[in-house]
Design a protein around this motif. Structure first.
Motif, PDB file in Angstrom:
ATOM      1  N   GLY A   1       0.783  -1.242   0.000  1.00  0.00           N
ATOM      2  CA  GLY A   1       0.000   0.000   0.000  1.00  0.00           C
ATOM      3  C   GLY A   1       0.807   1.279   0.000  1.00  0.00           C
ATOM      4  O   GLY A   1       0.383   2.280   0.594  1.00  0.00           O
ATOM      5  N   ALA A   2       1.940   1.294  -0.698  1.00  0.00           N
ATOM      6  CA  ALA A   2       2.842   2.444  -0.611  1.00  0.00           C
ATOM      7  C   ALA A   2       2.554   3.538  -1.624  1.00  0.00           C
ATOM      8  O   ALA A   2       3.036   4.658  -1.471  1.00  0.00           O
TER       9      ALA A   2
ATOM     10  N   GLY B   1       1.473  11.189  -2.944  1.00  0.00           N
ATOM     11  CA  GLY B   1       1.259  12.308  -2.029  1.00  0.00           C
ATOM     12  C   GLY B   1       2.427  13.278  -1.997  1.00  0.00           C
ATOM     13  O   GLY B   1       2.276  14.448  -1.640  1.00  0.00           O
ATOM     14  N   GLY B   2       3.610  12.786  -2.350  1.00  0.00           N
ATOM     15  CA  GLY B   2       4.768  13.669  -2.406  1.00  0.00           C
ATOM     16  C   GLY B   2       4.836  14.454  -3.709  1.00  0.00           C
ATOM     17  O   GLY B   2       5.728  15.277  -3.891  1.00  0.00           O
TER      18      GLY B   2
ATOM     19  N   VAL C   1       9.782   8.461   1.547  1.00  0.00           N
ATOM     20  CA  VAL C   1       9.223   8.401   0.205  1.00  0.00           C
ATOM     21  C   VAL C   1       8.386   9.615  -0.165  1.00  0.00           C
ATOM     22  O   VAL C   1       8.097   9.829  -1.338  1.00  0.00           O
ATOM     23  N   ALA C   2       7.970  10.412   0.843  1.00  0.00           N
ATOM     24  CA  ALA C   2       7.137  11.560   0.499  1.00  0.00           C
ATOM     25  C   ALA C   2       7.934  12.653  -0.201  1.00  0.00           C
ATOM     26  O   ALA C   2       7.368  13.594  -0.729  1.00  0.00           O
ATOM     27  N   GLY C   3       9.248  12.558  -0.195  1.00  0.00           N
ATOM     28  CA  GLY C   3      10.073  13.540  -0.895  1.00  0.00           C
ATOM     29  C   GLY C   3      11.048  12.824  -1.819  1.00  0.00           C
ATOM     30  O   GLY C   3      12.225  12.650  -1.481  1.00  0.00           O
ATOM     31  N   LEU C   4      10.548  12.397  -2.974  1.00  0.00           N
ATOM     32  CA  LEU C   4      11.346  11.528  -3.843  1.00  0.00           C
ATOM     33  C   LEU C   4      12.646  12.169  -4.280  1.00  0.00           C
ATOM     34  O   LEU C   4      13.651  11.473  -4.472  1.00  0.00           O
TER      35      LEU C   4
ATOM     36  N   VAL D   1      10.609   1.341  -2.530  1.00  0.00           N
ATOM     37  CA  VAL D   1      11.067   2.360  -3.464  1.00  0.00           C
ATOM     38  C   VAL D   1      12.558   2.185  -3.745  1.00  0.00           C
ATOM     39  O   VAL D   1      13.004   2.221  -4.896  1.00  0.00           O
ATOM     40  N   VAL D   2      13.343   1.969  -2.706  1.00  0.00           N
ATOM     41  CA  VAL D   2      14.778   1.715  -2.909  1.00  0.00           C
ATOM     42  C   VAL D   2      14.958   0.436  -3.731  1.00  0.00           C
ATOM     43  O   VAL D   2      15.834   0.361  -4.598  1.00  0.00           O
ATOM     44  N   GLY D   3      14.101  -0.541  -3.472  1.00  0.00           N
ATOM     45  CA  GLY D   3      14.193  -1.804  -4.205  1.00  0.00           C
ATOM     46  C   GLY D   3      14.005  -1.637  -5.700  1.00  0.00           C
ATOM     47  O   GLY D   3      14.439  -2.482  -6.492  1.00  0.00           O
TER      48      GLY D   3
END
Lengths: 248, 248, 248, 248, 248, 248, 248, 248
Positions: free
Chosen positions: D179-180, D186-187, E152-155, E184-186
């Motif tokens: 669920g990411a 959102g960012g 993750v909210a600030g890619l 995300v890192v994956g």
């Protein structure tokens, strides 16, 4: 404002000493007053069979005391649950009683009692919850008896109370751990049983969830179950049922 | 064997038509008979206010039918819950009634009714559970009324039933999903409320656990809570409470 | 660095007072600065409609203060949640405001307000969470009204606020225990409702999980649900929705 | 009966073609009609911004069809969710549309669309839930766009949609497993995000609970969360928010 | 007794300076010594790639100190986790180092480092767990780099570290709340990723269970997951993997 | 498109047979192609060390087949997990292999193998999960050995495999029920262990949660844990670790 | 009042020194005495094979002391569990012994021991629970041996105790974390094993639930499982089984 | 290969008919044989007091039959649990017995019985689990008696069996729903009690978890608890305990 006071108003309307308009206004404007952080509901007794109760935990002492004051002025009688002695000491109301084991404070208890509510516990540690139920039901006007520490592992102790069990109109049974007592008592009477799971126990007692689920799954049909440690609710329900006896 | 029959025996003792010894033997030897896989308890009515009930799910049709036969011979009246029409069709007993929505079979329903039990549901899907409660309470001897599909999202529908709500001696409120209806009804009456969570819903309704927990945490004090989908239990409790009305 | 400041830069580019290259560098190099243990993100407002917020719990006072200082220099306005008075007292920033009930500190609140966010609670104990929502939405630029202690067990209290409910563009409804208030309010308006479960209650309230699940299962379609006690998130969402009103 | 029809009645009152009394009676007597097992609420649109919806699962086909008929006569437009093709085939209503993937049936879709709702999914298996949201929002009158299968493990796919993301007024993001996606989306925008956890996954996905809890704990403040697989609710909320755009 | 020492013994056997019998006895009699309440296992390094570690929480200071003393005499190098400064102050061993944030004490750290372990966190509150991993892997002989607060909210913050991410042989990613960072890192590397859920968060973060389950359900295949807050385990696994690089 | 193909492109750039611009365009435009319901990501191998995999459950056969076709054209090699034989029979691709026990389909397996992955199970029922891991790791290019049914209740069986255990570079250990095997194997080697809980068991095995939690709490530090029944993930991780051996 | 005393009474009846009537009265009137908050049950030993035990936690010191006094007068021997040293110091009874690690107080331990109970732990932190079991079984009359800190990650340590394991009549195995030790020991003996999960661990050890579930799912058939940290129960069961040895 | 056969080998060694070396080889090489998917362990009886058992669910019929064949050749006696009649019909072994209610198949039951195991159930639905226990214990060599349907709601039925309860050496008590029967029986005997929770019930019976937790929290100290529905385990443990009677 309890049923009696409202009936008085209505009676006054009937005998002409109060006009319909005045009565209406009194009733309509009374429902609650706003003291900014809590809307006090003086009509609750009329609608729910119980007076206003202040659930002290999660409120500051100041909040509890000012709500109590407002209630005292209007209704005269109310309960405070989960209160500290400190709150009681600050509460300058004549006739207020403090029950230290359960942290209940009662103001203006009903004098005339009726019926019989029997409050039972499986163990010694369940007593605070049981007494919250007992004091609440008594406060509202029920005769209350209690038998403590009659757990299912010693059936002969339970058997000795079978007479009391059979005579009660309603029974409140508080138990923690495996929560089996209501089932066993349920096999000994056909009166309504209110089961209160307590948080007594450790490990897989899961803070009372195990007793709660056991009670909900009782093989005796029709056992009423309360939230964990909710002695107050059990007392209210016991009284609500008990007052039906002899009601026309 | 219900209360009435037992009273008859006792009366016969009193008037001398049956000796004390015979009565004792009748009562003592009757409690249950062993039909190998199930001990049938003909005294349960005496002790729990409800007749024997056969919980059909988890039993083979053969087991259900032979227990039913044994009960029919001795007590005359009993209930079968969660039964299939197939069981009903195989059950060759005059006067047996099948309620297809809830899967109840009743044999020998009480004729004289008393008091008022009001059964309510929040939605259409809660009706099977509600009807299990309604049929059970009626079977045992209570007058039953019902109001369905009056969920909290449409308060005006609920308000239209406020008169019925106020008049009922006991209320059974079945609701799934967020389980809020008992709290709202609880604000409209001071009679005892029996809340029955149903497994209606999906996802986080958790098969009824959410409604159950919501009901246990009602802000209205003293709501009696049943196991999920336990309409039968709710009907029993409603009747046990309802019979207290007018009881001396 | 909020939208306004970035628009100024872009406007300066448009009118030629700042070169494209300089603007690019300003924007590109600003996104965050590394102060070793926390990367402060000055562009978040641009991307998420909220300024940077410091979640104080789980950080040392020193960490909170140095992040706050760095933010103050760059953006001018930010929030600190779950802060102690001690942090506030050490924070030497003009115009900072401390809200003791919810532990919020605001620096540089938006002056111009728009729309209407109505914040409601079921009980007195839900107020800290509600005020976190109210202060956050107001800080971001929304008009905020609040109505507290209007739980579902006393419908007439709720009915008295129906006018306010109908007029609000967005509603934040905080409730613990059985979490039923959002459903009932949801039946009274077609504006978006943000439900915030609170950890008020005991036993099977499960620290707010029961209220959370009840809200997720509301029979009113389309209620937005937040994490338990997440008043800050509710305030952000309320404002994000509220700003859409009148947006071209 | 939707807002438009009610406004017509009121306009008729204003211009004198309908008397106040008649209008009152029309409005008052319309709220719902009782067809024994379901009270149909024709005013719901007025109060909740959505038309009546029939949740087909848990009802018999007969119940669904007769409720649908009653609604069709009065309101003209409504939705059936979780319907089978069989229900659709039995439903003899002109203009009804069946969406087989999500099991939605729509009758009388709104013609004029406004704003932009962007519906996204993390994976292919989340599409049925996403389409339930998309069809619902479109039915109610929102422009809907959709982008599917843009999970967080391939950020470049997500980046390609950044323009669409920034332009949407409201976003619905459906994701199962961890669920990411809502956090990452959102960012990238400051518009309101509605996260819908789906039951996609196995083992510790716990039927969607893991995605649900992950979304409730998003590090992006102010994400609105729905019940598991509740695409219908997400579509309603998205539309309720979307209609605020340009509202006076 | 680490691999090196054991190899020395074996080499001495090979070159004839120690007889086979003596070596056997040395090896066989060394496995552990019994100091009554804890059997110290000096061979663990040989079998598990890590030295003995003392998990201080749940032991008295006296127990920790006497186990430490016994280890120091035999092996020379070991770790104490979750230790207090008080234990460190009482521990009179030259070269012992105390890491106050994570409560680690290391004695006899490996001098020569190899490979690259990259330790990342989503937020500031995850740093204690991350540092436990970083210190452990470094202690065992891995080069360790760290990048903190790249949620993750600030890619764009995360993107700035993509070079470091691609170069690392193994990555440890610590995150609480929704636990999305490992996914995300994956998507940015094909090296093994070790995800460590932390107990950062509140409400439905469920003390780290939500992050744990999210990580187990990552859409990136093959992410290794640790127990909640288990930085030590992550460091061990990272090193075990890292040493495979260049191994023949 | 796997690493090898990309290296070929880059080599062609180096030797001049492909211009830099062309290579860039090839690489840039390839990342994924949109076939409406699924974005196929041909670069995933480059970023995650594994080829695209189609998780068949939750997709229609048609969806699986058209995704497979698209992949086959571009990358040449891929896996389908949880596939039925029916899908395999419809899949007209030369060299495709079906593994009926685990439902895996492989297309284009890597020929050259390296290192050693040892796959173990505690019982017979864990074999499907273990084989999913074994086939996956082998497909990606690892030598794989397997030892099944060596549960902890018969240590001598386990002891017989100690040589194989010590020689493996990476171990995958699948176990259901109490999930104890990884701990015991972990005491016999210092190579990385990947524990895969399986849903084998009943009652309190809780569908694999018990094995999962047991593995996360292993007394052997640094065991990598996967989602329940996630043999595919275990195979990926095992290969990712195994390829580090001999890597420069 | 233990078995021995009751046998004495019965013997006195047999030899005529006590009349049947007197014996009956002694036995009948002894079962328990009511000291208002706790009914003390002097016959429990007769019925359950264990003497009365006072579970001190959840009782006030005063309650513990007065129950202890009453027991001391009648039975002579009893246990207090989870007691503080303060209680012990206030307890003025000769021969009372305090076990500080487990907080047990024993009064009147059985002198003659029989059979062999072997108590084992996986780690150092499990010792308090193990000693509660050991002291209880010894108190009741069993020979007790103990072996601590022989966790499954170091099988050779466990192998060294295989002789002791094989010789024991009953084994109590306490373990936290993954709770694997009982399974491994269960593979080494055919005597009954009593597994006690302990709350040792953190995160997903879930306060002992993980160890509990692992033990309930042991691949060794017939392991007896106790509540978390219930050393007392394990000691009772171990003795109940141990006394069967040599029983006629 | 059971204890008796092994004793024969050893006896042959003693009397010289078999050499020590041959015996050693026989014993050493016998422990298990590998039939590729299952390692059959013929020594298990020696180590765990029970013969090999085949847990049929989760295995194909072919697997079950070939394991059974291998066992039959070597040991002669074994059990198959959760088997279908189909497996039994395909199993061409003389003397095999099928118990249809519990799905047990026994081959080569022990002839000589000893001691007394009493198996009890609370209800009719618990019988399959109880019979699995009864057949297993009898198969292993214990005398078994059984009393079914003696739930706690009808104490007089239970009282009628008090003689049988007191005489049994070990008791197995199976109960679902609230799981209270073991506690009540535990108050009537001092012999070891093995409680088996069953999955009988619905709603909050949680598939047997409620009965399990209730049993773990019994107020009777020292009740042995099994996994849900684990009649086989209960039978094994009952026999392991029962054989201790009269053992030297």
């Amino acid at each position: 404002m309890d049923n009696k006071k409202i009936k008085n108003i209505l009676a006054s309307v009937k005998d002409g000493s109060v006009s319909v308009g005045d009565a209406l206004r009194t009733l309509k404007h009374l429902p609650y007053e706003d003291i900014s952080f809590a809307r006090i509901d003086h009509h609750r007794h009329l609608r729910q069979g119980v007076p206003e109760v202040i659930f002290a935990s999660g409120k500051t002492d100041e909040q509890v005391l000012s709500i109590a004051l407002a209630m005292h002025k209007k209704s005269g009688s109310f309960l405070i649950t989960k209160a500290s002695r400190q709150i009681f000491d600050s509460l300058n109301i004549r006739g207020a009683v403090f029950y230290p084991e359960s942290g209940l404070i009662s103001v203006g208890e009903e004098k005339k009692k009726k019926g019989t509510v029997l409050v039972m516990t499986a163990g010694t540690s369940d007593i605070p919850v049981a007494e919250e139920a007992a004091v609440t039901a008594s406060f509202l006007g029920s005769n209350v008896e209690s038998v403590y520490d009659v757990g299912v592992a010693g059936l002969h102790r339970l058997m000795d109370t079978s007479e009391q069990i059979r005579k009660a109109h309603v029974l409140v049974v508080a138990a923690g751990m495996e929560g089996a007592l209501p089932s066993v008592v349920g096999g000994m009477t056909d009166s309504p049983i209110i089961a209160v799971p307590t948080s007594t126990g450790y490990g897989t007692s899961l803070g009372g969830l195990t007793a709660l689920f056991a009670m909900l799954n009782s093989c005796v049909p029709g056992i009423a179950v309360m939230n964990i440690d909710n002695g107050f609710g059990a007392g209210c329900l016991a009284h609500k049922i008990n007052v039906l006896v002899n009601r026309k």
